[in-house]
Design an enzyme around this catalytic site. Structure first.
Site: not given
Length: 307
Positions: A15, A65, A182, A228, A256
């Protein structure tokens, strides 16, 4: 068996997305007093000997279910606790109560509610849906082996400086300029696998809160040379702080923000006006683990987005 015979492969059923709201009352059964709300979306799926149902329509070993859904709500009557605890109870029930059920997966998403403030004080029993991340939990059981994952998704974070990106290779198709300042923004999805289940004060809930705070603090404090680098540092911080966590997996889109060119309007833009672009986006994913730690692919078998 002749080559080319059609046979049943891996399968599971259950379910999906059961909505469960539990109200814990200061005075059980009474309308007044201070209330606490737990709001979950739970999906459970069973694995085991269900071949006859698929091949012959024989439902004699099919746990409906609807029964799975009802079990969830009946268990909630005794209290929910941390989502990991509820999922472990469900896994134990179905794998020990039905001999042909050998395992399964049980997943929960917890939706945050915050108390409404009235005259500067949090109300006892009125709430507003919080804009925070969604807490997640996943229990996978394979026979006697149990794997517990915890995590979060949609943890939206942004730092307006302290991030740069440069030194990348360039070819005839490269147009991205290097930058030493940035905006770095992302929506963190994180999962961590417990090698040892939390014990002591707070248990799963306290560990979740501490891991979340550590992920945020690492994101904020690290001067980032790349997304990263940031997500590796976040996972590393968690593993160093929690010996009972075996590995951390993170998935982070690079949301971005591009500086708007205001020169056509006779205006400068000293890093103040940006357009937020929702797509396309860089998608950065990594597993952070301890060297020599045994891998457990069964724990991650149904976690989308990670190899």
């Amino acid at each position: 068996m002749a080559a080319g015979d059609v046979v049943l492969g891996e399968n599971q059923y259950g379910k999906a997305e059961c909505r469960l709201v539990r109200i814990d009352r200061e005075t059980p059964g009474a309308p007044g007093g201070r209330h606490r709300i737990t709001d979950l979306t739970v999906t459970g799926q069973l694995r085991g000997d269900f071949a006859a149902c698929h091949t012959d329509g024989d439902n004699s070993q099919v746990v409906a279910t609807d029964t799975q859904k009802n079990t969830l709500y009946a268990f909630a009557r005794d209290g929910v606790g941390a989502p990991e605890e509820l999922l472990l109870r469900l896994a134990e029930h179905f794998t020990t109560g039905f001999p042909w059920v050998s395992g399964g997966r049980w997943e929960a998403r917890q939706h945050a509610w915050e108390r409404i403030e009235v005259d500067g004080a949090p109300h006892d029993h009125s709430f507003v849906r919080g804009g925070r991340e969604t807490r997640t939990a996943l229990v996978q059981r394979d026979g006697d082996d149990v794997f517990v994952l915890a995590g979060l998704r949609d943890l939206t974070v942004l730092k307006s400086t302290g991030s740069e990106f440069g030194g990348f290779p360039r070819d005839r198709y490269t147009t991205l300029p290097e930058t030493d300042d940035r905006i770095l923004a992302t929506d963190v999805t994180a999962w961590w696998r417990y090698a040892e289940l939390p014990s002591g004060s707070g248990g799963f809930a306290a560990t979740y809160a501490a891991v979340r705070d550590l992920l945020l603090a690492t994101f904020a404090d690290l001067h980032s040379l790349a997304l990263q680098q940031t997500i590796f540092a976040m996972g590393k911080a968690v593993l160093e702080a929690f010996p009972g966590i075996a590995e951390v997996r993170l998935s982070c889109p690079n949301n971005h923000h591009f500086l708007v060119d205001l020169e056509p309007f006779g205006l400068d833009n000293p890093g103040e006006v940006f357009v937020a672009a929702d797509r396309p986006y860089g998608l950065i994913q990594a597993t952070v683990q301890r060297e020599g730690e045994a891998r457990e692919p069964r724990a991650w078998a149904t976690v989308a987005g990670f190899a």
